[in-house]
Design an enzyme around this catalytic site. Sequence first.
Site, PDB file in Angstrom:
ATOM      1  N   HIS A  29       0.829  -1.217   0.000  1.00  0.00           N
ATOM      2  CA  HIS A  29       0.000   0.000   0.000  1.00  0.00           C
ATOM      3  C   HIS A  29       0.863   1.268   0.000  1.00  0.00           C
ATOM      4  O   HIS A  29       0.473   2.297   0.535  1.00  0.00           O
ATOM      5  CB  HIS A  29      -1.003  -0.006   1.167  1.00  0.00           C
ATOM      6  CG  HIS A  29      -2.099  -1.015   0.942  1.00  0.00           C
ATOM      7  ND1 HIS A  29      -3.291  -0.691   0.342  1.00  0.00           N
ATOM      8  CD2 HIS A  29      -2.145  -2.344   1.186  1.00  0.00           C
ATOM      9  CE1 HIS A  29      -4.037  -1.785   0.243  1.00  0.00           C
ATOM     10  NE2 HIS A  29      -3.362  -2.798   0.741  1.00  0.00           N
ATOM     11  N   SER A 123      -4.560 -10.918 -12.303  1.00  0.00           N
ATOM     12  CA  SER A 123      -5.053  -9.959 -13.307  1.00  0.00           C
ATOM     13  C   SER A 123      -3.899  -9.206 -13.953  1.00  0.00           C
ATOM     14  O   SER A 123      -3.899  -8.993 -15.166  1.00  0.00           O
ATOM     15  CB  SER A 123      -6.081  -8.998 -12.709  1.00  0.00           C
ATOM     16  OG  SER A 123      -5.592  -8.410 -11.538  1.00  0.00           O
ATOM     17  N   GLU A 155      -6.682  -1.367 -15.873  1.00  0.00           N
ATOM     18  CA  GLU A 155      -7.337  -1.815 -14.646  1.00  0.00           C
ATOM     19  C   GLU A 155      -8.119  -0.653 -14.010  1.00  0.00           C
ATOM     20  O   GLU A 155      -9.260  -0.818 -13.590  1.00  0.00           O
ATOM     21  CB  GLU A 155      -6.284  -2.369 -13.687  1.00  0.00           C
ATOM     22  CG  GLU A 155      -6.889  -3.061 -12.513  1.00  0.00           C
ATOM     23  CD  GLU A 155      -6.227  -4.384 -12.145  1.00  0.00           C
ATOM     24  OE1 GLU A 155      -6.641  -4.955 -11.154  1.00  0.00           O
ATOM     25  OE2 GLU A 155      -5.292  -4.838 -12.836  1.00  0.00           O
ATOM     26  N   ASP A 167       1.788  -4.160  -9.143  1.00  0.00           N
ATOM     27  CA  ASP A 167       1.597  -5.513  -9.675  1.00  0.00           C
ATOM     28  C   ASP A 167       2.004  -5.587 -11.145  1.00  0.00           C
ATOM     29  O   ASP A 167       2.665  -6.533 -11.582  1.00  0.00           O
ATOM     30  CB  ASP A 167       0.123  -5.926  -9.555  1.00  0.00           C
ATOM     31  CG  ASP A 167      -0.389  -5.831  -8.128  1.00  0.00           C
ATOM     32  OD1 ASP A 167       0.448  -5.790  -7.205  1.00  0.00           O
ATOM     33  OD2 ASP A 167      -1.614  -5.783  -7.949  1.00  0.00           O
TER      34      ASP A 167
HETATM   35  C1  GLA Z   1      -2.886  -4.578  -4.762  1.00  0.00           C
HETATM   36  C2  GLA Z   1      -2.800  -3.441  -5.781  1.00  0.00           C
HETATM   37  C3  GLA Z   1      -1.394  -2.831  -5.783  1.00  0.00           C
HETATM   38  C4  GLA Z   1      -0.923  -2.480  -4.386  1.00  0.00           C
HETATM   39  C5  GLA Z   1      -1.159  -3.645  -3.419  1.00  0.00           C
HETATM   40  C6  GLA Z   1      -0.860  -3.291  -2.001  1.00  0.00           C
HETATM   41  O1  GLA Z   1      -2.097  -5.660  -5.149  1.00  0.00           O
HETATM   42  O2  GLA Z   1      -3.114  -3.917  -7.061  1.00  0.00           O
HETATM   43  O3  GLA Z   1      -1.362  -1.718  -6.634  1.00  0.00           O
HETATM   44  O4  GLA Z   1      -1.531  -1.305  -3.924  1.00  0.00           O
HETATM   45  O5  GLA Z   1      -2.496  -4.118  -3.481  1.00  0.00           O
HETATM   46  O6  GLA Z   1       0.496  -3.050  -1.840  1.00  0.00           O
END
Ligand code: GLA
Length: 377
Positions: A29, A123, A155, A167
């Site tokens: 986060h 995803s 997304e 991600d």
């Molecule tokens: C998900 C979101 C990412 C990131 C994480 C937490 O995976 O897709 O962008 O914010 O949560 O680190």
Amino acid sequence: MKEAFRRIYGAHPEGVWAAPGRVNLIGEHTDYNDGFALPIAIPQHTLVAARKRQDDRLRLHSAQGDGPVLDLRVTQLTPGAVTTWAAYPAGVVWALREAGHRLGGADLHIDSTVPVGAGLSSSAALECAVAFAYNDLYDLNLSAPALALICQRAENGFAGVPCGAMDQLASACCTAGAALHLDIRAGSHEQVPFAPEAQGLSLLVVDTRVKHDLGDGAYAALRTGCERAASLLGLEALRDLTPADLPRAARALPAHLLPLVRHVVKENARVTHAVSHLRAGHLAALGSILTDGHASLRDDFRISCAESDLVVDTALAYGALGARMTGGGFGGSVIVLAEEGRAEGIGVAVTTAFRAAGYQLPHLFPITPAAGARRIS
Ligand code: GLA
């Protein structure tokens, strides 16, 4: 893949592309707060066999289902037009067109070994595999980070999930044997060698099988809370705070926002510490950083769950060096760092604890840092 493609579409694909899922070692986060993260790619990946079409039809089949998943014209791609998981690949084509690339159609066949809803970025793997395929089919010459940002746009803007870029950057840019040190504000990344097995260590993934859904509003609420705190502090993003600034922030913020800020600020510092340990070859020292990160997500960010906490507590009780939930939270997977000789016992102990608690049994598997998205044939 190629044979299945030929059976479905009656012609050979032009190539096959692969993109992996990820686990994040530390830096949770932090991405949408302009901060740092340290993901690795996992060996589980999504494959896309693809062929360019002369018209503007986008057709999609999946090895996980029967019949076409999608069949529409790329000009019909607008947010809301696709409401199944096909929104991820369709969103990539939409985002590329939004970015001004003149694209037509394609036939795509998809297969994946990334568990869905396990917090392992199935995803992002799907988006990146499609983006890398389109990049080659249409000679776009976009870099891996540029493609990752297109996937994030897909997304956010098409599938309606307000995620950060971690991600997609992990799936697109990771390399085997390394963790990816991301600096989101700088838009930069660095490969940091990470080979736990070379130091007699194991990295285990425990999929708690508690399904998480980032589209359900809780993730968006956290993101909004962080952005609100930054704006109240007169900052562009929480990235601009250091741990020394926390007492001042505590005086200036409403009480409910402070734990969010504390997590983000300390988590960014944990990424920096983790990278120094990796660079110094002290991989075991990563353990306590992982465990501290988990406590922060559980107590300050409040996004863990009983199952993830049980994995962490059991793993630590059975000698793990460190453990933490990874990904967006509210279920998903936990990573455990342990000496190789202890990994099996930890796995048995976690399964036994889940059985005793009456939880659905978890899936456990060891991982090593794998390669990012690429063409494989
Ligand atoms: C998900 C979101 C990412 C990131 C994480 C937490 O995976 O897709 O962008 O914010 O949560 O680190």
